[in-house]
Design a protein around this motif. Structure first.
Motif, PDB file in Angstrom:
ATOM      1  N   PHE A 289       0.839  -1.200   0.000  1.00  0.00           N
ATOM      2  CA  PHE A 289       0.000   0.000   0.000  1.00  0.00           C
ATOM      3  C   PHE A 289       0.876   1.253   0.000  1.00  0.00           C
ATOM      4  O   PHE A 289       0.550   2.261  -0.637  1.00  0.00           O
TER       5      PHE A 289
ATOM      6  N   TYR B 226      -7.091   2.904   1.985  1.00  0.00           N
ATOM      7  CA  TYR B 226      -7.246   3.551   0.676  1.00  0.00           C
ATOM      8  C   TYR B 226      -7.187   5.073   0.813  1.00  0.00           C
ATOM      9  O   TYR B 226      -6.593   5.761  -0.025  1.00  0.00           O
ATOM     10  N   CYS B 227      -7.788   5.597   1.878  1.00  0.00           N
ATOM     11  CA  CYS B 227      -7.716   7.045   2.123  1.00  0.00           C
ATOM     12  C   CYS B 227      -6.267   7.475   2.350  1.00  0.00           C
ATOM     13  O   CYS B 227      -5.842   8.546   1.896  1.00  0.00           O
TER      14      CYS B 227
ATOM     15  N   VAL C 157      -3.624   6.118   1.092  1.00  0.00           N
ATOM     16  CA  VAL C 157      -2.971   6.143  -0.219  1.00  0.00           C
ATOM     17  C   VAL C 157      -3.342   7.424  -0.969  1.00  0.00           C
ATOM     18  O   VAL C 157      -2.484   8.090  -1.565  1.00  0.00           O
TER      19      VAL C 157
ATOM     20  N   ARG D  46     -10.307  -1.488   5.558  1.00  0.00           N
ATOM     21  CA  ARG D  46      -9.364  -1.173   4.482  1.00  0.00           C
ATOM     22  C   ARG D  46      -9.661   0.162   3.794  1.00  0.00           C
ATOM     23  O   ARG D  46      -8.808   0.731   3.118  1.00  0.00           O
ATOM     24  N   GLY D  47     -10.881   0.657   3.978  1.00  0.00           N
ATOM     25  CA  GLY D  47     -11.208   1.970   3.432  1.00  0.00           C
ATOM     26  C   GLY D  47     -10.269   3.039   3.966  1.00  0.00           C
ATOM     27  O   GLY D  47      -9.906   3.978   3.251  1.00  0.00           O
TER      28      GLY D  47
END
Length: 444
Positions: A294, A346-347, A349, A342-343
């Motif tokens: 990630f 992603y934020c 990233v 996992r959200g």
């Protein structure tokens, strides 16, 4: 409209493409150093059985070198030349990297911190020399765009550093978890520690040897003297002139907070991702490696976004674009804090895409109107990289606290630190836009 005499990569009708390429290579090199090092916080914590806070001393030593050496570097290049500053920086960088060899044989933590400090004294010399050097390689109108172009190669080095950290270090050190290492008898623990340190130092040794070669390549290449004016002005006078400019003063503060946001987001993505993924039932080592993937994705987005944002600067005023990206970064960081799946990763990233433009744009905006104080002014902006030393221990302390607040784990809560940082950057971008497009005055 620029003329043919002074353009993006021309000065007084002379093409500066080759010098630009050689100096830009240094941007990639300090990007490598920054991002091969961030994952080492977790690696050192595991190898030496330390807390996250103790491991974060890597970042303290790393970014302290920037703070300590920035003004000496500025005075050095003011007396000599940008090229001399670049060579000194490369020499210190190589020395610090090669000091990892005796640190490994010592087998204790603190010699590594000394090696990091010396290495980043070299990086401070490089950044203090290369940023204003690039800034002066062409017209003033294209300075921020040129600096963004050079800085676009920084994340290429950073991605390389992340890749090396994941596949050449994290994937090769002993897979025993931190808890399992804590139960080992001293003799077995020391044997594993010695083997892991042998793996850890390899990237630094190889990059140290490469830098020695680059040192001699630049030494024997004729470089332009653009920007190497010697005004004879006293340091105190330059500082007084600089700090009378609100645009510059606030730029130093904004850069301090931006670096804090960058370093905390990239350093603790491993801890954040490991916490999220282990809560899904994944093992610690597997979670660390996936978290590093990630991290690499974040750097790839950062790289791609840098080129896109550099193109946008042709059409959007730098202060306006800076404030837009900082607001988006604030929103993404709020997602990191509030999401426990996992959200949130992603934020985290997405934040890197928002950060891509910030360092060179703050740097370019802050130096507007400083005149012959550009070298000292650049040093103040490099000193503000101290933010990378101040904020990580604070965030690490929150992570080590390990409690919950409003149902959110400490790892999530810790990202309130970069959230505050992005708010400060957004405010600076907005004020810079008003100064440039409305007030036309850098002192308001």
């Amino acid at each position: 409209m620029m003329n043919k005499e002074n353009g993006l990569l021309t000065k007084n009708g002379v093409s500066l493409l080759i010098p630009f390429i050689m100096i830009t290579s240094c941007f990639a090199l300090w990007g490598f150093a920054n991002d091969v090092t961030s994952p080492m916080v977790k690696a050192f914590s595991k190898i030496f059985r330390m807390s996250v806070t103790e491991g974060a001393l890597v970042q303290v030593a790393f970014y302290l070198g920037y703070f300590v050496m920035a003004f000496p570097a500025a005075l050095f290049i003011q007396k000599y030349s940008f090229k001399a500053g670049v060579l000194t920086g490369l020499g210190l960088y190589a020395t610090g990297a090669l000091l990892f060899i005796p640190a490994k044989f010592a087998g204790i933590y603190y010699p590594f911190l000394l090696a990091y400090f010396i290495m980043t004294c070299g990086l401070s010399f490089l950044e203090t020399s290369c940023n204003p050097y690039i800034y002066c390689m062409g017209s003033d109108e294209t300075a921020t765009q040129r600096l963004n172009l050079a800085q676009a190669f920084n994340p290429i080095g950073a991605v390389s550093g992340m890749y090396v950290a994941m596949y050449c270090v994290q994937a090769r050190i002993n897979p025993l978890s931190s808890a399992e290492r804590a139960t080992l008898p001293a003799e077995e623990f020391n044997a594993i520690k010695d083997a892991d340190l042998g793996v850890l130092i390899q990237p630094y040794v190889f990059i140290g040897l490469f830098i020695v070669l680059l040192f001699f390549a630049i030494k024997f290449t004729k470089m332009p003297m653009t920007g190497d004016t010697h005004t004879g002005k006293k340091l105190t006078q330059s500082l007084k002139e600089l700090f009378r400019m609100k645009n510059y003063r606030e730029g130093v503060v904004a850069q301090f907070f931006y670096i804090g946001a960058q370093v905390t987001c990239w350093t603790f993505i491993i801890q954040y991702g490991t916490h999220i993924l282990m809560s899904e039932g994944m093992g610690e080592t597997e979670a660390e490696i996936l978290s590093q993937k990630f991290n690499i994705a974040a750097l790839l987005l950062f790289t791609f976004s840098r080129f896109i944002c550099t193109w946008f600067l042709k059409y959007i005023q730098p202060g306006r674009l800076l404030s837009i990206l900082a607001v988006l970064g604030t929103i993404a960081t709020a997602g990191v804090i509030l999401l426990t799946n996992r959200g949130g990763l992603y934020c985290l990233v997405i934040i890197s895409g928002c950060m891509s433009l910030m360092f060179p744009t703050i740097y370019g905006i802050a130096l507007r109107g400083v005149g012959d104080n550009v070298k000292i002014g650049g040093a103040g902006l490099i000193m503000s990289i101290l933010g990378g030393s101040v904020f990580p221990p604070v965030q690490a302390g929150i992570i080590d606290w390990g409690g919950t607040l409003l149902g959110l784990p400490a790892t999530n809560i810790s990202f309130v630190i970069p959230l505050i940082c992005f708010i400060v950057v957004a405010a600076y971008g907005h004020r810079a836009y008003i100064r440039h497009n409305i007030k036309h005055d850098y002192n308001v």
